[in-house]
Motif scaffolding. Structure first.
Motif, PDB file in Angstrom:
ATOM      1  N   GLU A 265       4.585  10.934  17.300  1.00  0.00           N
ATOM      2  CA  GLU A 265       5.712  11.697  16.782  1.00  0.00           C
ATOM      3  C   GLU A 265       5.924  11.484  15.282  1.00  0.00           C
ATOM      4  O   GLU A 265       6.660  12.240  14.646  1.00  0.00           O
ATOM      5  CB  GLU A 265       7.001  11.322  17.528  1.00  0.00           C
ATOM      6  N   MET A 266       5.306  10.476  14.715  1.00  0.00           N
ATOM      7  CA  MET A 266       5.503  10.177  13.298  1.00  0.00           C
ATOM      8  C   MET A 266       4.763  11.198  12.431  1.00  0.00           C
ATOM      9  O   MET A 266       3.554  11.385  12.568  1.00  0.00           O
ATOM     10  CB  MET A 266       5.027   8.758  12.965  1.00  0.00           C
ATOM     11  N   GLU A 267       5.494  11.852  11.550  1.00  0.00           N
ATOM     12  CA  GLU A 267       4.894  12.854  10.668  1.00  0.00           C
ATOM     13  C   GLU A 267       4.517  12.267   9.314  1.00  0.00           C
ATOM     14  O   GLU A 267       3.727  12.855   8.576  1.00  0.00           O
ATOM     15  CB  GLU A 267       5.855  14.025  10.479  1.00  0.00           C
ATOM     16  N   ARG A 268       5.084  11.103   8.990  1.00  0.00           N
ATOM     17  CA  ARG A 268       4.746  10.412   7.755  1.00  0.00           C
ATOM     18  C   ARG A 268       5.175   8.957   7.887  1.00  0.00           C
ATOM     19  O   ARG A 268       5.931   8.617   8.796  1.00  0.00           O
ATOM     20  CB  ARG A 268       5.429  11.061   6.537  1.00  0.00           C
TER      21      ARG A 268
ATOM     22  N   PRO B 297       0.808  -1.227   0.000  1.00  0.00           N
ATOM     23  CA  PRO B 297       0.000   0.000   0.000  1.00  0.00           C
ATOM     24  C   PRO B 297       0.836   1.268   0.000  1.00  0.00           C
ATOM     25  O   PRO B 297       0.329   2.342  -0.347  1.00  0.00           O
ATOM     26  CB  PRO B 297      -0.824  -0.120   1.285  1.00  0.00           C
ATOM     27  N   CYS B 298       2.114   1.168   0.391  1.00  0.00           N
ATOM     28  CA  CYS B 298       2.968   2.352   0.420  1.00  0.00           C
ATOM     29  C   CYS B 298       3.627   2.639  -0.921  1.00  0.00           C
ATOM     30  O   CYS B 298       4.413   3.586  -1.037  1.00  0.00           O
ATOM     31  CB  CYS B 298       4.029   2.210   1.514  1.00  0.00           C
ATOM     32  N   LEU B 299       3.332   1.835  -1.934  1.00  0.00           N
ATOM     33  CA  LEU B 299       3.789   2.129  -3.294  1.00  0.00           C
ATOM     34  C   LEU B 299       2.752   3.041  -3.952  1.00  0.00           C
ATOM     35  O   LEU B 299       1.975   2.640  -4.819  1.00  0.00           O
ATOM     36  CB  LEU B 299       3.984   0.841  -4.092  1.00  0.00           C
ATOM     37  N   ILE B 300       2.723   4.293  -3.492  1.00  0.00           N
ATOM     38  CA  ILE B 300       1.767   5.275  -3.982  1.00  0.00           C
ATOM     39  C   ILE B 300       2.460   6.623  -4.115  1.00  0.00           C
ATOM     40  O   ILE B 300       3.553   6.836  -3.589  1.00  0.00           O
ATOM     41  CB  ILE B 300       0.560   5.419  -3.026  1.00  0.00           C
ATOM     42  N   GLU B 301       1.806   7.531  -4.822  1.00  0.00           N
ATOM     43  CA  GLU B 301       2.296   8.893  -4.902  1.00  0.00           C
ATOM     44  C   GLU B 301       2.132   9.569  -3.543  1.00  0.00           C
ATOM     45  O   GLU B 301       1.177   9.291  -2.813  1.00  0.00           O
ATOM     46  CB  GLU B 301       1.519   9.681  -5.963  1.00  0.00           C
ATOM     47  N   VAL B 302       3.058  10.448  -3.192  1.00  0.00           N
ATOM     48  CA  VAL B 302       3.027  11.109  -1.893  1.00  0.00           C
ATOM     49  C   VAL B 302       1.727  11.883  -1.709  1.00  0.00           C
ATOM     50  O   VAL B 302       1.139  11.890  -0.612  1.00  0.00           O
ATOM     51  CB  VAL B 302       4.245  12.052  -1.743  1.00  0.00           C
ATOM     52  N   GLN B 303       1.251  12.520  -2.774  1.00  0.00           N
ATOM     53  CA  GLN B 303       0.023  13.311  -2.665  1.00  0.00           C
ATOM     54  C   GLN B 303      -1.220  12.448  -2.466  1.00  0.00           C
ATOM     55  O   GLN B 303      -2.282  12.957  -2.092  1.00  0.00           O
ATOM     56  CB  GLN B 303      -0.174  14.206  -3.893  1.00  0.00           C
ATOM     57  N   GLU B 304      -1.093  11.140  -2.709  1.00  0.00           N
ATOM     58  CA  GLU B 304      -2.221  10.231  -2.505  1.00  0.00           C
ATOM     59  C   GLU B 304      -2.238   9.631  -1.098  1.00  0.00           C
ATOM     60  O   GLU B 304      -3.155   8.871  -0.759  1.00  0.00           O
ATOM     61  CB  GLU B 304      -2.163   9.085  -3.527  1.00  0.00           C
ATOM     62  N   LEU B 305      -1.259   9.989  -0.283  1.00  0.00           N
ATOM     63  CA  LEU B 305      -1.169   9.433   1.069  1.00  0.00           C
ATOM     64  C   LEU B 305      -2.378   9.867   1.899  1.00  0.00           C
ATOM     65  O   LEU B 305      -2.670  11.064   2.003  1.00  0.00           O
ATOM     66  CB  LEU B 305       0.119   9.903   1.734  1.00  0.00           C
ATOM     67  N   PRO B 306      -3.108   8.909   2.500  1.00  0.00           N
ATOM     68  CA  PRO B 306      -4.275   9.269   3.316  1.00  0.00           C
ATOM     69  C   PRO B 306      -3.881  10.035   4.565  1.00  0.00           C
ATOM     70  O   PRO B 306      -2.699  10.143   4.922  1.00  0.00           O
ATOM     71  CB  PRO B 306      -4.880   7.901   3.677  1.00  0.00           C
ATOM     72  N   GLU B 307      -4.875  10.543   5.265  1.00  0.00           N
ATOM     73  CA  GLU B 307      -4.662  11.246   6.522  1.00  0.00           C
ATOM     74  C   GLU B 307      -4.099  10.282   7.571  1.00  0.00           C
ATOM     75  O   GLU B 307      -4.416   9.091   7.569  1.00  0.00           O
ATOM     76  CB  GLU B 307      -5.999  11.819   7.009  1.00  0.00           C
ATOM     77  N   LYS B 308      -3.254  10.812   8.442  1.00  0.00           N
ATOM     78  CA  LYS B 308      -2.663   9.986   9.485  1.00  0.00           C
ATOM     79  C   LYS B 308      -3.754   9.402  10.377  1.00  0.00           C
ATOM     80  O   LYS B 308      -4.672  10.113  10.803  1.00  0.00           O
ATOM     81  CB  LYS B 308      -1.708  10.824  10.332  1.00  0.00           C
ATOM     82  N   PRO B 309      -3.684   8.104  10.689  1.00  0.00           N
ATOM     83  CA  PRO B 309      -4.696   7.487  11.570  1.00  0.00           C
ATOM     84  C   PRO B 309      -4.689   8.124  12.959  1.00  0.00           C
ATOM     85  O   PRO B 309      -3.635   8.453  13.493  1.00  0.00           O
ATOM     86  CB  PRO B 309      -4.264   6.021  11.630  1.00  0.00           C
ATOM     87  N   LYS B 310      -5.867   8.276  13.521  1.00  0.00           N
ATOM     88  CA  LYS B 310      -5.980   8.752  14.893  1.00  0.00           C
ATOM     89  C   LYS B 310      -5.536   7.646  15.854  1.00  0.00           C
ATOM     90  O   LYS B 310      -5.448   6.481  15.483  1.00  0.00           O
ATOM     91  CB  LYS B 310      -7.422   9.148  15.195  1.00  0.00           C
ATOM     92  N   LEU B 311      -5.258   8.027  17.083  1.00  0.00           N
ATOM     93  CA  LEU B 311      -4.758   7.079  18.080  1.00  0.00           C
ATOM     94  C   LEU B 311      -5.791   6.839  19.170  1.00  0.00           C
ATOM     95  O   LEU B 311      -6.463   7.776  19.625  1.00  0.00           O
ATOM     96  CB  LEU B 311      -3.462   7.596  18.711  1.00  0.00           C
TER      97      LEU B 311
END
Length: 526
Positions: free
Chosen positions: A466-469, A206-220
């Motif tokens: 702490e993970m930004e991406r 799933p991480c073989l995608i364009e950066v702009q297609e990256l979904p929103e960071k999951p909530k915790l």
């Protein structure tokens, strides 16, 4: 100088491999290649098991809890397994390295009996543990496949590099072999090469995608609060998870003898041993004690004593004093805290045999607390229809896709290993909220982030926040170009090595002083 280096390498490799310091007169080539095959297979086996351990490390706390329930003594059993596995893998790889040195220097391979004993132990050790995983935790195997999705692109690059480095040994053997043997060696080498070169066709991450297609960071969502920072299911733990910015508290509810809902994960016989200062096994379930009796127990000392996550050293003395004062909270304590901070609560009822009665008392407690109903994520599946009538504002969360579809639900809570990555993306496109549990490792969080998970339940909220991406995101086109270039480069290097080994062997065979040089080299060996 070069000859001295070869002499030194041969001396140590022969000594470590066979505990012989002089050359053997036995020239059994079949035995040499059989010995090399055994060492190679053992290296692959130990590496594969170490890889599996890395995958299971996300759930290492589950492993320790299961073993604690059997042995009644807390220890980081998983860490012990990892250390032994790493030692065995290092040992096998070092042995393989020495074996390749001896093959390169035309030395015989005599595997010492001690190595054979260690190999037998290695096989028994790995087989026993793999059987244990299959029996007690079969849900862990899909985690290995998930890790493969996360690491497959890089494993393929590494495999190409390893194949290139090992190819001179294969070519050397090929040029010395007879016609029939040459066909076998060539066939096997080409088959392995084709598999390694072409396996990216089967890699779908799933991480073989364009950066702009990256979904929103999951909530915790804080699993039992923040159990790495404070004793699980205590008010300190929930307070620490709030500092991580969690959107909900996840907990476990049981009912005491006087029907007061309280927070504790372990249930059944010895349910107090792991997390409180009770050292006896005289209590079989939560109904044996009133909540007033439970409240008198210490819920923090065991955390400091056992250090389940190896994080106690990170606490200040003031924080350790707070840990020592922790008690077992009631559900009402948590509801009041959640209402104060406008944070949701999701929980499971642990006593399945009395879940119907537990449901009624739990719902009553929630309604009397005055917390807004939309802050309650209702997870228990039994008596769901009754709960919908009593508290229509609760958000109902389902534990599998079948129940979700049947009830036309909008919230799914499922173990990360029980759902395919593609299904996560498909559900999110239908505006289904997908929460995955329990996610502790960066690599797994990265994969679920790329797949589009809405939220994750975690023990490590302080690390994941702490993970930004994600750890890596790569456009598929970039990966395909890199894959092709790496394969072509490897093929060209191996072609050059093939001709070089052929030329080198022919030159040595034609050299007039070849026999004398070999004699001089051997006489210098100890």
């Amino acid at each position: 100088m070069l000859c001295q280096v070869c002499l030194c390498c041969l001396f140590f490799s022969r000594g470590f491999y066979s505990c012989r310091w002089t050359e053997s007169n036995n020239q059994n080539r079949k035995g040499r290649w059989l010995s090399l095959l055994v060492v190679t297979l053992m290296s692959l086996l130990s590496l594969c098991w170490l890889y599996i351990c890395f995958a299971i490390s996300n759930d290492q706390q589950n492993v320790n809890e299961v073993l604690f329930s059997k042995l009644k003594k807390w220890a980081n059993y998983f860490l012990v397994v990892v250390i032994i596995s790493a030692v065995l893998a290092s040992y096998c790889i070092l042995l393989l390295l020495f074996a390749l040195i001896q093959v390169a220097l035309e030395e015989q391979l005599h595997l010492h009996w001690l190595h054979k004993i260690i190999f037998c132990f290695c096989v028994i050790f790995i087989t026993a543990l793999a059987s244990g995983v299959s029996t007690k935790g079969p849900e862990e195997w899909p985690t290995v496949l998930t890790l493969l999705q996360a690491t497959a692109p890089f494993l393929q690059f590494g495999a190409v590099g390893a194949l290139t480095l090992l190819s001179p040994f294969v070519f050397h053997r090929f040029h010395l072999a007879k016609t029939r043997s040459k066909m076998v060696i060539a066939g096997m080498f080409l088959a392995v090469s084709a598999a390694i070169f072409l396996c990216p066709l089967l890699i779908h991450s799933p991480c073989l995608i364009e950066v702009q297609e990256l979904p929103e960071k999951p909530k915790l969502i804080g699993h039992r609060g923040a159990p790495m920072l404070a004793p699980e299911n205590t008010m300190m733990s929930f307070n620490r998870s709030l500092e991580c910015g969690v959107i909900a508290f996840e907990t476990d509810v049981q009912l005491s003898k006087n029907r007061t809902p309280f927070l504790m994960h372990d249930h059944g016989p010895d349910f107090l041993l792991r997390t409180t200062n009770v050292n006896s096994s005289s209590f079989n379930n939560s109904a044996d004690l009133t909540f007033e009796q439970l409240r008198t127990l210490n819920a923090g000392e065991q955390f400091l004593k056992n250090d389940p996550y190896g994080t106690v050293s990170l606490l200040s003395e003031e924080e350790k004093e707070t840990v020592r004062k922790q008690t077992i909270p009631s559900l009402l304590d948590l509801l009041d805290f959640a209402k104060q901070h406008n944070t949701s609560v999701i929980f499971d009822l642990k006593n399945k045999e009395t879940e119907k009665n537990d449901t009624n008392d739990t719902v009553k407690t929630i309604l009397e607390s005055g917390i807004p109903q939309n802050l309650i994520f209702w997870l228990p599946s039994k008596e769901r229809s009754v709960v919908k009538e009593q508290a229509p504002g609760f958000i109902h969360v389902y534990e599998n896709e079948t129940d979700l579809e049947k009830n036309n639900g909008s919230h799914l809570n499922v173990k990360y290993s029980e759902i395919k990555m593609k299904n996560i993306s498909d559900l999110r496109k239908r505006n289904i909220t997908v929460n995955l549990y329990v996610v502790n490792e960066r690599w797994l969080f990265s994969m679920l982030w790329c797949a589009g998970a809405s939220s994750v339940t975690t023990n490590a909220c302080h690390l994941l926040k702490e993970m930004e991406r994600p750890d890596w995101v790569m456009p598929r086109s970039t990966y395909l170009i890199t894959w092709i270039l790496v394969d072509i480069s490897s093929a060209l290097v191996m072609m050059a090595l093939f001709h070089w080994t052929k030329h080198n062997l022919r030159h040595n065979a034609d050299g007039p002083s070849n026999d004398n040089e070999q004699e001089v080299f051997l006489t210098r060996l100890p």
